[in-house]
Design a protein around this motif. Structure first.
Motif, PDB file in Angstrom:
ATOM      1  N   GLY A  16       0.832  -1.195   0.000  1.00 46.44           N
ATOM      2  CA  GLY A  16       0.000   0.000   0.000  1.00 46.44           C
ATOM      3  C   GLY A  16       0.865   1.243   0.000  1.00 46.44           C
ATOM      4  N   LEU A  71     -13.365  -6.592  -3.357  1.00 45.14           N
ATOM      5  CA  LEU A  71     -13.837  -5.680  -2.324  1.00 45.14           C
ATOM      6  C   LEU A  71     -14.557  -6.502  -1.268  1.00 45.14           C
ATOM      7  CD1 LEU A  71     -15.200  -2.878  -4.656  1.00 45.14           C
ATOM      8  CD2 LEU A  71     -13.361  -2.612  -2.996  1.00 45.14           C
ATOM      9  N   ASN A  72     -14.386  -6.117  -0.012  1.00 43.48           N
ATOM     10  CA  ASN A  72     -15.051  -6.853   1.055  1.00 43.48           C
ATOM     11  C   ASN A  72     -16.543  -6.523   1.036  1.00 43.48           C
ATOM     12  OD1 ASN A  72     -15.969  -7.921   3.492  1.00 43.48           O
ATOM     13  ND2 ASN A  72     -13.937  -7.714   4.399  1.00 43.48           N
ATOM     14  N   PHE A  99     -18.422  -4.320   4.062  1.00 45.08           N
ATOM     15  CA  PHE A  99     -18.065  -2.979   4.514  1.00 45.08           C
ATOM     16  C   PHE A  99     -18.407  -1.946   3.439  1.00 45.08           C
ATOM     17  CE2 PHE A  99     -14.926  -5.624   6.906  1.00 45.08           C
ATOM     18  CZ  PHE A  99     -15.468  -5.404   8.146  1.00 45.08           C
ATOM     19  N   GLN A 103     -13.723   1.273   3.317  1.00 43.21           N
ATOM     20  CA  GLN A 103     -12.611   0.472   2.805  1.00 43.21           C
ATOM     21  C   GLN A 103     -11.506   1.380   2.267  1.00 43.21           C
ATOM     22  OE1 GLN A 103     -13.444  -3.290   0.838  1.00 43.21           O
ATOM     23  NE2 GLN A 103     -15.622  -2.995   1.160  1.00 43.21           N
ATOM     24  N   ILE A 104     -11.903   2.496   1.658  1.00 43.99           N
ATOM     25  CA  ILE A 104     -10.886   3.438   1.180  1.00 43.99           C
ATOM     26  C   ILE A 104     -10.226   4.124   2.366  1.00 43.99           C
ATOM     27  CG2 ILE A 104     -10.545   5.545  -0.157  1.00 43.99           C
ATOM     28  CD1 ILE A 104     -12.842   4.615  -1.948  1.00 43.99           C
ATOM     29  N   GLU A 125      -9.754   2.996   5.210  1.00 48.54           N
ATOM     30  CA  GLU A 125      -8.848   2.068   5.877  1.00 48.54           C
ATOM     31  C   GLU A 125      -7.423   2.228   5.324  1.00 48.54           C
ATOM     32  OE1 GLU A 125      -9.938  -2.001   5.323  1.00 48.54           O
ATOM     33  OE2 GLU A 125      -9.538  -2.497   7.405  1.00 48.54           O
ATOM     34  N   SER A 126      -7.324   2.352   3.994  1.00 49.20           N
ATOM     35  CA  SER A 126      -6.013   2.565   3.381  1.00 49.20           C
ATOM     36  C   SER A 126      -5.405   3.872   3.846  1.00 49.20           C
ATOM     37  CB  SER A 126      -6.148   2.614   1.855  1.00 49.20           C
ATOM     38  OG  SER A 126      -6.120   1.324   1.333  1.00 49.20           O
ATOM     39  N   LEU A 181      -3.965   3.775   7.343  1.00 46.34           N
ATOM     40  CA  LEU A 181      -2.714   3.041   7.473  1.00 46.34           C
ATOM     41  C   LEU A 181      -1.522   3.838   6.940  1.00 46.34           C
ATOM     42  CD1 LEU A 181      -4.059  -0.419   6.384  1.00 46.34           C
ATOM     43  CD2 LEU A 181      -2.918   0.022   8.547  1.00 46.34           C
ATOM     44  N   HIS A 182      -1.741   4.573   5.851  1.00 45.60           N
ATOM     45  CA  HIS A 182      -0.585   5.163   5.189  1.00 45.60           C
ATOM     46  C   HIS A 182      -0.551   6.689   5.206  1.00 45.60           C
ATOM     47  CE1 HIS A 182       0.567   1.171   3.879  1.00 45.60           C
ATOM     48  NE2 HIS A 182      -0.669   0.981   3.473  1.00 45.60           N
ATOM     49  N   TYR A 214     -22.555  -0.092  -0.395  1.00 46.66           N
ATOM     50  CA  TYR A 214     -21.834  -1.350  -0.294  1.00 46.66           C
ATOM     51  C   TYR A 214     -21.419  -1.786  -1.696  1.00 46.66           C
ATOM     52  CZ  TYR A 214     -23.300  -1.728   4.524  1.00 46.66           C
ATOM     53  OH  TYR A 214     -23.477  -1.499   5.859  1.00 46.66           O
ATOM     54  N   MET A 264     -11.729   0.215  -6.456  1.00 44.08           N
ATOM     55  CA  MET A 264     -10.462  -0.477  -6.192  1.00 44.08           C
ATOM     56  C   MET A 264      -9.281   0.431  -6.518  1.00 44.08           C
ATOM     57  SD  MET A 264     -10.463  -3.574  -4.951  1.00 44.08           S
ATOM     58  CE  MET A 264      -8.900  -4.296  -5.443  1.00 44.08           C
ATOM     59  N   MET A 299      -8.922   3.092  -3.976  1.00 41.83           N
ATOM     60  CA  MET A 299      -8.364   2.534  -2.750  1.00 41.83           C
ATOM     61  C   MET A 299      -6.855   2.336  -2.902  1.00 41.83           C
ATOM     62  SD  MET A 299     -10.217  -0.514  -0.803  1.00 41.83           S
ATOM     63  CE  MET A 299      -9.491  -1.950  -1.528  1.00 41.83           C
ATOM     64  N   PHE A 343     -10.865 -10.842  -1.362  1.00 44.13           N
ATOM     65  CA  PHE A 343     -10.750  -9.593  -0.601  1.00 44.13           C
ATOM     66  C   PHE A 343      -9.721  -9.698   0.515  1.00 44.13           C
ATOM     67  CE2 PHE A 343     -14.501 -11.713   1.329  1.00 44.13           C
ATOM     68  CZ  PHE A 343     -14.044 -11.819   2.626  1.00 44.13           C
ATOM     69  N   ALA A 362      -2.829  -6.624   0.771  1.00 42.44           N
ATOM     70  CA  ALA A 362      -2.091  -5.737  -0.131  1.00 42.44           C
ATOM     71  C   ALA A 362      -2.155  -4.291   0.319  1.00 42.44           C
ATOM     72  CB  ALA A 362      -2.639  -5.876  -1.542  1.00 42.44           C
ATOM     73  N   LYS A 363      -3.183  -3.973   1.107  1.00 41.43           N
ATOM     74  CA  LYS A 363      -3.280  -2.604   1.625  1.00 41.43           C
ATOM     75  C   LYS A 363      -2.311  -2.370   2.778  1.00 41.43           C
ATOM     76  CE  LYS A 363      -7.830  -1.165   2.240  1.00 41.43           C
ATOM     77  NZ  LYS A 363      -9.234  -1.521   2.523  1.00 41.43           N
ATOM     78  N   GLY A 364      -1.709  -3.428   3.279  1.00 41.69           N
ATOM     79  CA  GLY A 364      -0.778  -3.284   4.397  1.00 41.69           C
ATOM     80  C   GLY A 364      -1.439  -3.436   5.748  1.00 41.69           C
ATOM     81  N   ASN A 398     -17.210 -11.723   7.554  1.00 36.64           N
ATOM     82  CA  ASN A 398     -17.819 -12.495   6.474  1.00 36.64           C
ATOM     83  C   ASN A 398     -18.149 -13.916   6.902  1.00 36.64           C
ATOM     84  OD1 ASN A 398     -17.883 -11.108   3.636  1.00 36.64           O
ATOM     85  ND2 ASN A 398     -16.106 -10.320   4.713  1.00 36.64           N
TER      86      ASN A 398
END
Lengths: 320, 321, 365
Positions: free
Chosen positions: A89, A103-104, A107, A112-113, A115-116, A119-120, A149, A162, A165, B219, B225-227, B241
């Motif tokens: 990432g 994609l999960n 959520f 989900q975006i 979340e990235s 983290l970064h 969703y 995707m 993200m 997923f 991959a997002k870390g 899930n």
């Protein structure tokens, strides 16, 4: 220093007491701002190679046997888990073939975006930034979609999510693993255009994996062709398309339908791709090669630079 | 969401009507009634018996009786138990509560043990933990409730650590409120463990396979991959899930749970619906039987309804359909 | 137009490989490699053989009472000049037995004893083993409250427990396949009627319905009548859930090309259901049937245990466990739980086998 330098990567899959070589002596470099296409048929090891850049292939069943993956000069294969999470990432982001599965489902896409981002780029983990990213990838009315969703969006929109993200962390390298294969043809072009556009704006490198030679000319600066776990040809894209050197590349190009040429039978490559563990000795393409010589059955060719910047793995590359 | 709830609620009414009709019909087929035994008693005159029967409409055909019953039930009156000489509604309330308490405690215990074990086994697939869990699951699935309940009784009788059956001590009424709560809990522990043990295996196996399915999803690769740290990948992305199919299982397993409770109640003298229904059947006390069966069905149907709600709440794909 | 992802070459070759072997061959190959399933199958073969020869293997008749030996403890095997059992005497001041040091009773093989009918119709008095001395019987698993040999009763009881499930699943899945097949194939009103009925049956917790159904029959039925009744009741309840699954499969099979082809050719509905729809559900039925045998075994146990099933003096695992209901008996004479262990082993073996069958028919793995 190139952004990414894969040197002699070797990877096995362990199945029972057998170990099957899936990636054999693969070397690929990607410079900053460059787009490299990795082309090959399914099962040739291109996805595994791409996933290895962030060490995403689960071990076991896989095992890294040799080689180096230098990302910004540091070997990914020797990194600690913490450093690895920074790379994933942070330096290299991924988008995959099937966005609806990637994609999960439980959520919201905004989360989900975010979340990235958390983290970064934790200082930017806000709704405004998520909306900006969604706008960037061309999602209309992003304010109303961040609470959606994944199943509420079309395949093309999901792939844009995707991409958003993947871009959220502002990576140096975007790995796109067959990003258009699962999409409608009309959407495919849109997604590829978007990738090209984003690359220009953000100045990142792209590793595009595809089995479709047709998109290489539009996208790539350089191309690596893989067959049965090995790189068989690596060249600047236009050179390769004008004048392929390896018999496999030639055969691949002949099997692409062309509108311009007179309607002839498409030439399929005879035979099947050898499965893992059933690679022939000597040159792996030799059983299917139209120009095979007796020597090809015994000697494994090496990847050699036959012309400036053009690397080919064939004993008779110069004479063909 | 609201229309979903209303639709499911309305769906329950014909089911409960059907259940009461079936039970009523079965009781009409049953040879003899409570008063058949009374007729052996020379002190009760045939006239008196006829009068008692008429009070319960036993002199009329069963479908007429059913209509009477329905009319009364609509007013919350489930009839009069000739065997207990009490109103069925009064009798059944405490029994219903006991069965609910036992089933609820057992479900809670089974889930609290089975879900973490299932996750653990899946994450450590093919390790000794996984093998042990799979062995436990097989044993749990195969050990009959009857044997387990008997073993629990044996344990209680041999060690004296737990009361041998019942829901409260004989001195319950003389205890302080604190002692009363402890006394109830003390009686609840063994039946709960027995009932939970039989539920545990199925949930654990299901949880393991759900986790494995979810772990194989694409997923998960995206998340890695997002870390995202591995623990977070498993406990946030995968677990959310894997839980959804389990909620469906919760609905399905309720029927088994209530049948299990029936056995445990009868062996361990837990005064619940199952024991009451069994006693009512042997006394041929039909209003009580009908009420017992309908209430058991109601527990099941309501439980399924709650499972559906939970599933809709947890899975956006179902909620937004 | 949509370009679909190419199937990998590995997959294509694996498929080609499987196509050579017939589905049944693949199924057998996979089942034979499943170690726990084979283990379960071996145990079941042994159990069914002993049930078949119960009268011969059991040293005594299931009714024989020994008024001298109530609640005798299981006799330990000794090896003293041949196979023998330890001898016991009543412990002073207690109802329990204690071992007499050094005293054993030799086990003799192929002795004459109680009369029985082998396979139900060959009268015989020959037994696999016995003491040959009525004063010193051999009670490998002890005796019950009437002084009857538990080992012998266990064997006779296994005839009921092991056969009840086999007959039961035939009835249950026969009914389930017919109703489910009809429901799924025809759809419409028939479908919704059958399915509502299944739903109704499934909304009553099984044991409540079983007990109510049992109550509609007289309490004092003979053991044979009760045996048939238990099968009938359990099948009547069990078919509902099987029919629902089979209906779902029939619904999807109905839309498949080969069924459409058969219908276009003008084949009768009955023929289409029997020849094209139901065979498609076989793999489910085999697995589900194996896994529902325990349901019948446990059904008999619960009914007999609660006193509305098989009646004394006949032997069944449920009625034998009934004696163990008394907590005082249970603590003093734990060998009364032997039938519980037998049930456990049988059910475990069926679960092992069923699990292996499920893995073997699962084409995904």
């Amino acid at each position: 220093m190139p952004l990414l330098e894969i040197k002699n990567l070797k990877l096995d899959f362990i199945a029972g007491d057998k170990s099957l070589r899936a990636v054999d002596d693969v070397s690929i470099t990607i410079n900053a701002g460059e787009t490299v296409c990795l082309v090959g048929e399914s099962g040739c090891g291109k996805s595994v190679t791409a996933l290895s850049i962030a060490r995403l292939v689960p071990t076991p069943p896989a095992r890294y046997v040799g080689g180096e993956i230098l990302l910004n000069g540091r070997d990914v294969l020797k990194m600690s888990k913490t450093d690895l999470r920074g790379i994933r990432g942070g330096v290299v982001s991924y988008i995959f073939q099937d966005p609806s599965a990637s994609l999960n489902p439980v959520f919201r896409i905004g989360n989900q975006i975010k979340e990235s981002l958390k983290l970064h780029r934790p200082e930017k983990a806000t709704d405004e930034e998520v909306i900006r990213l969604l706008k960037l990838v061309g999602i209309p009315a992003p304010e109303s979609r961040i609470k959606d969703y994944p199943h509420q969006m079309s395949g093309g929109m999901q792939q844009r999510v995707m991409i958003a993200m993947a871009l959220a962390s502002e990576p140096k390298l975007l790995v796109a693993d067959e990003p258009t294969t699962a999409l409608d043809v009309t959407i495919q072009a849109q997604i590829l255009d978007l990738l090209l556009d984003l690359k220009k704006r953000m100045g990142m490198s792209i590793l595009l994996i595809t089995h479709n030679l047709g998109i290489v000319g539009d996208m790539a600066d350089r191309v690596a062709v893989m067959y049965a776990g090995q790189v068989v040809e690596m060249s600047p894209a236009l050179d390769l398309l004008r004048r392929p050197l390896h018999p496999y590349t030639k055969a691949l190009m002949n099997s692409v339908p062309k509108l311009s040429s007179n309607l002839q039978r498409l030439s399929a490559i005879p035979g099947n791709v050898p499965t893992l563990g059933n690679f022939p000795s000597g040159c792996r393409f030799y059983p299917r090669c139209p120009s095979a010589q007796p020597e090809c059955a015994n000697t494994m060719p090496q990847l050699v630079e036959v012309e400036p910047n053009r690397w080919v793995r064939c004993l008779y590359a110069k004479s063909l | 969401m609201l229309s979903f709830i209303i639709k499911r609620l309305l769906h329950m009414i014909p089911i409960l009507l059907g259940v009461s009709l079936i039970t009523f019909f079965l009781m009409a087929l049953t040879p003899g009634d409570y008063f058949t035994q009374l007729s052996m008693n020379p002190q009760i005159s045939p006239e008196k018996l006829a009068q008692l029967r008429a009070e319960q409409h036993l002199d009329k055909p069963w479908y007429i009786r059913y209509l009477y019953w329905l009319k009364d039930a609509a007013h919350g009156n489930l009839g009069y138990s000739a065997a207990y000489k009490a109103s069925v509604s009064d009798l059944i309330t405490s029994r219903l509560w006991n069965t609910f308490l036992l089933s609820f405690a057992a479900t809670l215990l089974a889930w609290c043990v089975a879900v973490p074990l299932g996750i653990w086994a899946a994450v450590q697939k093919d390790s000794w933990v996984d093998r042990l869990c799979s062995l436990i699951a097989f044993v749990g699935l195969s050990i009959p409730d009857v044997l387990l309940a008997l073993l629990a009784l044996m344990f209680a009788a041999a060690t004296g650590l737990f009361p041998v059956g019942g829901a409260q001590s004989s001195l319950y009424d003389l205890m302080s409120p604190g002692e009363q709560i402890w006394d109830r809990l003390h009686h609840l522990i063994l039946p709960t463990i027995v009932l939970a043990a039989s539920e545990l295996a199925g949930i654990m196996r299901q949880m393991r396979s759900n986790m494995l399915d979810a772990l194989r999803s694409e997923f998960v690769t995206t998340a890695r991959a997002k870390g995202i740290p591995e623990g977070w990948v498993i406990y946030k992305h995968v677990l959310r899930n894997a839980i959804n199919p389990l909620l469906t299982i919760f609905g399905y397993s309720l029927a088994g749970l209530l049948s299990g409770a029936f056995i445990v109640e009868n062996i361990m003298a837990w005064p619940g619906l199952g024991r009451l229904t069994m006693e009512a059947l042997s006394a041929k006390d039909y209003p009580l039987v009908v009420a017992g069966v309908v209430m058991a069905a109601a527990l099941l149907v309501i439980g399924n309804f709650i499972a559906d709600l939970l599933l809709a709440w947890s899975d956006p794909r179902i909620r937004l359909k | 137009m949509e370009t679909s992802p190419q199937p990998s070459a590995t997959e294509a070759i694996a498929k080609a490989d499987l196509a050579i072997a017939s589905p049944w061959q693949v199924f057998w190959r996979r089942l034979r490699r499943h170690r726990t399933a084979m283990f379960g199958a071996v145990i079941l073969v042994i159990l069914y053989l002993t049930a078949l020869f119960a009268g011969f293997i059991a040293p005594y008749g299931y009714e024989r009472q020994d008024r001298e030996r109530f609640f005798h403890r299981p006799m330990a095997l000794r090896f003293q000049g041949g196979l023998a059992v330890q001898q016991y005497e009543p412990a002073p001041g207690s109802s329990k037995y204690q071992a007499v040091k050094g005293e054993v009773q030799r086990i003799h093989f192929f002795v004459r004893g109680d009369k029985y009918n082998l396979f139900g119709f060959i009268p015989s008095t020959l037994h696999l083993f016995g003491s040959g001395d009525p004063k010193h019987p051999i009670n490998l698993l002890g005796t019950d409250q009437y002084g009857r040999d538990i080992f012998s009763r266990l064997l006779y009881g296994s005839q009921i427990s092991l056969s009840i499930g086999l007959i039961g699943i035939v009835l249950r899945f026969g009914l389930g396949m017919v109703m489910g097949g009809i429901s799924g194939y025809f759809g419409g009103k028939i479908d919704s009627f059958i399915m509502r009925f299944c739903e109704l049956i499934m909304s009553i917790p099984a044991l409540y319905l079983i007990m109510s159904l049992r109550a509609t029959f007289p309490a004092n039925l003979s053991s044979t009548q009760v045996y048939l009744l238990i099968i009938a009741i359990l099948s009547f309840i069990g078919w509902a859930s099987s029919a629902r699954v089979i209906r779902g499969m029939a619904l999807s099979l109905r839309e498949r090309q080969f069924v459409l082809a058969a219908r276009t050719l003008g084949q009768r509905d009955r023929h289409v259901i029997l020849k094209h729809i139901l065979p498609g559900t076989f793999s489910y039925v085999i697995v589900a049937a194996t896994l529902s045998v325990p349901y019948y075994i446990l059904g008999e146990v619960v009914l007999s245990f609660l006193g509305v099933g098989i009646q004394e003096p006949d032997a069944s695992w449920g009625i034998m466990l009934n004696a163990a209901q008394n907590p005082e008996y249970l603590t003093n004479y734990p060998w009364l739980l032997a039938p519980g262990v037998a049930i456990f082993i049988t059910v475990l073996a069926f679960n092992f086998l069923g699990d292996g069958l499920r893995d073997a028919v699962d084409t995904k793995s």
